[in-house]
Every structure is written in structure tokens, then in C-alpha cells.
Design a protein around this motif. Structure first.
Motif, PDB file in Angstrom:
ATOM      1  N   ARG A 145      -9.244   4.711   4.068  1.00  0.00           N
ATOM      2  CA  ARG A 145      -9.532   3.410   4.371  1.00  0.00           C
ATOM      3  C   ARG A 145      -9.564   2.450   2.728  1.00  0.00           C
ATOM      4  O   ARG A 145      -8.856   1.510   2.405  1.00  0.00           O
ATOM      5  CB  ARG A 145     -10.636   2.983   5.199  1.00  0.00           C
ATOM      6  CG  ARG A 145     -11.078   1.418   5.597  1.00  0.00           C
ATOM      7  CD  ARG A 145     -12.383   1.306   5.625  1.00  0.00           C
ATOM      8  NE  ARG A 145     -12.781   0.170   5.965  1.00  0.00           N
ATOM      9  CZ  ARG A 145     -12.731  -0.541   6.641  1.00  0.00           C
ATOM     10  NH1 ARG A 145     -12.196  -0.406   7.307  1.00  0.00           N
ATOM     11  NH2 ARG A 145     -12.639  -1.708   6.940  1.00  0.00           N
TER      12      ARG A 145
ATOM     13  N   MET B  63      -0.107  -4.329   8.732  1.00  0.00           N
ATOM     14  CA  MET B  63       0.048  -3.182   8.343  1.00  0.00           C
ATOM     15  C   MET B  63       1.758  -2.533   8.777  1.00  0.00           C
ATOM     16  O   MET B  63       0.990  -2.352   9.869  1.00  0.00           O
ATOM     17  CB  MET B  63      -0.934  -1.724   8.294  1.00  0.00           C
ATOM     18  CG  MET B  63      -0.665  -0.613   7.191  1.00  0.00           C
ATOM     19  SD  MET B  63      -0.575  -1.241   5.957  1.00  0.00           S
ATOM     20  CE  MET B  63       0.845  -0.303   5.292  1.00  0.00           C
TER      21      MET B  63
ATOM     22  N   PHE C 249      -6.347   1.144   1.485  1.00  0.00           N
ATOM     23  CA  PHE C 249      -6.100  -0.618   2.275  1.00  0.00           C
ATOM     24  C   PHE C 249      -7.342  -1.445   1.659  1.00  0.00           C
ATOM     25  O   PHE C 249      -7.237  -2.014   1.301  1.00  0.00           O
ATOM     26  CB  PHE C 249      -6.224  -0.435   3.497  1.00  0.00           C
ATOM     27  CG  PHE C 249      -5.498   0.368   4.110  1.00  0.00           C
ATOM     28  CD1 PHE C 249      -3.622  -0.006   4.447  1.00  0.00           C
ATOM     29  CD2 PHE C 249      -5.727   2.169   3.909  1.00  0.00           C
ATOM     30  CE1 PHE C 249      -3.193   0.533   5.431  1.00  0.00           C
ATOM     31  CE2 PHE C 249      -4.445   3.176   4.537  1.00  0.00           C
ATOM     32  CZ  PHE C 249      -3.925   2.229   5.704  1.00  0.00           C
TER      33      PHE C 249
ATOM     34  N   ASP D 287       0.502   5.162   7.427  1.00  0.00           N
ATOM     35  CA  ASP D 287       0.602   4.114   7.647  1.00  0.00           C
ATOM     36  C   ASP D 287      -0.196   3.248   9.356  1.00  0.00           C
ATOM     37  O   ASP D 287      -1.204   2.150   9.201  1.00  0.00           O
ATOM     38  CB  ASP D 287       2.231   3.132   7.693  1.00  0.00           C
ATOM     39  CG  ASP D 287       2.705   3.155   5.946  1.00  0.00           C
ATOM     40  OD1 ASP D 287       1.649   3.278   5.111  1.00  0.00           O
ATOM     41  OD2 ASP D 287       3.682   4.116   6.171  1.00  0.00           O
TER      42      ASP D 287
ATOM     43  N   GLY E  18      -3.651   2.078   9.135  1.00  0.00           N
ATOM     44  CA  GLY E  18      -3.981   0.822   9.588  1.00  0.00           C
ATOM     45  C   GLY E  18      -5.223   0.637  10.342  1.00  0.00           C
ATOM     46  O   GLY E  18      -5.590  -0.316  10.501  1.00  0.00           O
TER      47      GLY E  18
ATOM     48  N   LEU F 278     -10.587  -6.798   3.689  1.00  0.00           N
ATOM     49  CA  LEU F 278      -9.997  -6.397   4.267  1.00  0.00           C
ATOM     50  C   LEU F 278     -10.257  -6.745   5.619  1.00  0.00           C
ATOM     51  O   LEU F 278     -10.098  -6.256   6.909  1.00  0.00           O
ATOM     52  CB  LEU F 278     -10.120  -4.786   4.519  1.00  0.00           C
ATOM     53  CG  LEU F 278      -8.757  -3.995   5.269  1.00  0.00           C
ATOM     54  CD1 LEU F 278      -7.474  -4.188   4.794  1.00  0.00           C
ATOM     55  CD2 LEU F 278      -9.616  -2.518   4.786  1.00  0.00           C
TER      56      LEU F 278
ATOM     57  N   LYS G 107      -3.249   7.071   1.741  1.00  0.00           N
ATOM     58  CA  LYS G 107      -2.954   7.313   2.699  1.00  0.00           C
ATOM     59  C   LYS G 107      -3.348   8.452   3.362  1.00  0.00           C
ATOM     60  O   LYS G 107      -2.511   9.347   3.669  1.00  0.00           O
ATOM     61  CB  LYS G 107      -1.893   5.880   3.753  1.00  0.00           C
ATOM     62  CG  LYS G 107      -1.833   5.126   2.477  1.00  0.00           C
ATOM     63  CD  LYS G 107      -0.678   3.811   3.767  1.00  0.00           C
ATOM     64  CE  LYS G 107       0.657   4.720   2.530  1.00  0.00           C
ATOM     65  NZ  LYS G 107       2.068   3.896   2.626  1.00  0.00           N
TER      66      LYS G 107
ATOM     67  N   ILE H  66       0.946  -0.980  -0.345  1.00  0.00           N
ATOM     68  CA  ILE H  66       0.179   0.507  -0.207  1.00  0.00           C
ATOM     69  C   ILE H  66       1.007   1.086  -0.278  1.00  0.00           C
ATOM     70  O   ILE H  66       1.893   1.943   1.216  1.00  0.00           O
ATOM     71  CB  ILE H  66      -0.511  -0.133   1.099  1.00  0.00           C
ATOM     72  CG1 ILE H  66      -1.362  -1.790   1.465  1.00  0.00           C
ATOM     73  CG2 ILE H  66      -1.739   1.171   1.155  1.00  0.00           C
ATOM     74  CD1 ILE H  66      -2.538  -1.289   0.573  1.00  0.00           C
TER      75      ILE H  66
ATOM     76  N   ALA I  36      -8.416   0.509   9.561  1.00  0.00           N
ATOM     77  CA  ALA I  36      -8.975   0.154   8.129  1.00  0.00           C
ATOM     78  C   ALA I  36      -8.437  -1.385   8.956  1.00  0.00           C
ATOM     79  O   ALA I  36      -9.328  -2.915   8.411  1.00  0.00           O
ATOM     80  CB  ALA I  36      -7.610  -0.396   7.810  1.00  0.00           C
TER      81      ALA I  36
END
Length: 215
Positions: A142, A162, A145, A170, A174, A156, A139, A105, A177
Motif C-alpha cells: 500500500r 488503479m 500507492f 495492480d 489497488g 489516497l 506492489k 505506480i 489501497a
């Protein structure tokens, strides 16, 4: 929780900074750019690069080369210059052998990020990649991701991990997500951001943590 590991690319799996230095130097030498143009590039491309940066470069310095040619030269130089350490490649191979699904990602234009993956040898070790340029979102959104998980052939909603060096993009992304997170320390940690599940100094340490989850 499914065995899904999503990784950031620049600053996590690959060393973008040293590659950037080499690529900019090579581009400037090939086109005979003056020192002020080289410094402009180093400043403007410090965090990320898009084709629009090279359109502005042409305008600022009155260059004859087309935007498309300048961008393609830069993409090719970055793909040649970027590197992924052998121990990182080996760690990802071990994850795959342990039945992990691996995705990338990344914030960046799709063509240059995929060129980096191919140039480093990472492309053969990952199941899917989502670059911000694919959807014009970045990022911690969501949706990036979700796209990454889908391109890996998984959902997901079934969870995963992540790994990355950017706290907000990140780790914050993460968390949003629904993923567990591993942060490569280095950048300042923003106030109010929830802590990562693990903090490491190197991506190989993160891979070791993931492998321990399956033992």
C-alpha cells in the motif's frame, strides 16, 4: 471520489516485451556479447531489470565493462526502444482535459522507469510517479500507492482508480489501497483474489470507462 487514475507502466501503458528484445539485442551487439550471454540476459530480465542484474552478468561472464556502464547502456537502449501507442497518449490527454489527476505506480528501478516515461512521451501527461526502487518496496504494498498519490498532489484517502495487467500487484494492491480497479486481462488470475471492478482487453478501454465516470 476524486478523479485520480493510477496506471501500471510495463504491459499496461507501454510494451516492455518488444522493447526488451530490442534493447538486449542492441546491448549485446554493442559489447560483442556471445549468444550465451544474450540468452542469460533475456532470461534474467524477463520480468524486471535492476543494476544488480548487470553486476551478476559481469561476474558470470567475466566482462571488462563496468556494472555502471552496462546498466546505463541498457537504460538508454530501453528508453529508445520502448513505445506507447498514439491512441494511449491521446486517451491520457483526454483524461487530463477532463480534470483527472494521472499517476504511474510501477515495480522497477526509478531511473529506468523514468527514462521509459520520458522516451514514450508519457512523462508530460502524468502528475506523479512512484517506482518500487524509490522505497525498495513493491506492489501490492500500500505504501507505494500512497507515495504515488502524494506525488500527484492528492490523498489516497479520497479514493480513485488503479489500472493494470498484474492481478496481484495492480488489482490486489489497488483493492488494499481502497481504489476501484480495472484489469487488463491476460495473466492467470490467482485463486482467492477479489475480482476487479472492470475487466478490459486494452488500456484504451479502461480510459473510456474512466471518461464515462465524468460525463
Amino acid at each position: 471520489m476524486q478523479r485520480l487514475a493510477l496506471f501500471d507502466l510495463d504491459g499496461t501503458l507501454a510494451d516492455r516485451q518488444s522493447a526488451l528484445n530490442d534493447a538486449v539485442a542492441g546491448l549485446c551487439k554493442a559489447h560483442g556479447f556471445a549468444a550465451d550471454a544474450e540468452q542469460w540476459l533475456r532470461t534474467e530480465l524477463a520480468d524486471r531489470a535492476t543494476v544488480d542484474d548487470f553486476a551478476r552478468l559481469r561476474e558470470v561472464f567475466g566482462l571488462e565493462a563496468s556494472t555502471a556502464d552496462l546498466w546505463q547502456d541498457y537504460v538508454d537502449l530501453m528508453a529508445t526502444a520502448v513505445a506507447c501507442r498514439p491512441e494511449v497518449l491521446d486517451g491520457l490527454a483526454r483524461l487530463r482535459a477532463a480534470a483527472w489527476t494521472i499517476g504511474v505506480i510501477t515495480n522497477g528501478a526509478g531511473d529506468i522507469q523514468r527514462a521509459k516515461l520520458a522516451g514514450t512521451g508519457l512523462a508530460s501527461l502524468i502528475d506523479g510517479v512512484a517506482a518500487s526502487g524509490d522505497l525498495e518496496i513493491r506492489k501490492p504494498d500500500r505504501r507505494l500507492f500512497e507515495l504515488g498519490a502524494t506525488r500527484c498532489g492528492v490523498s489516497l484517502a479520497d479514493g480513485g482508480w488503479m489500472v493494470g495487467d498484474n492481478p496481484a500487484g495492480d488489482i490486489g494492491g489497488g483493492h488494499q489501497a481502497g481504489l476501484r480497479t480495472i484489469w487488463l486481462r491476460g495473466r492467470p488470475w490467482p485463486d482467492g483474489l477479489p475480482a476487479a471492478h472492470h475487466v478490459v482487453d486494452d488500456v484504451t478501454d479502461a480510459i473510456t470507462i474512466l471518461l464515462a465516470e465524468t460525463e
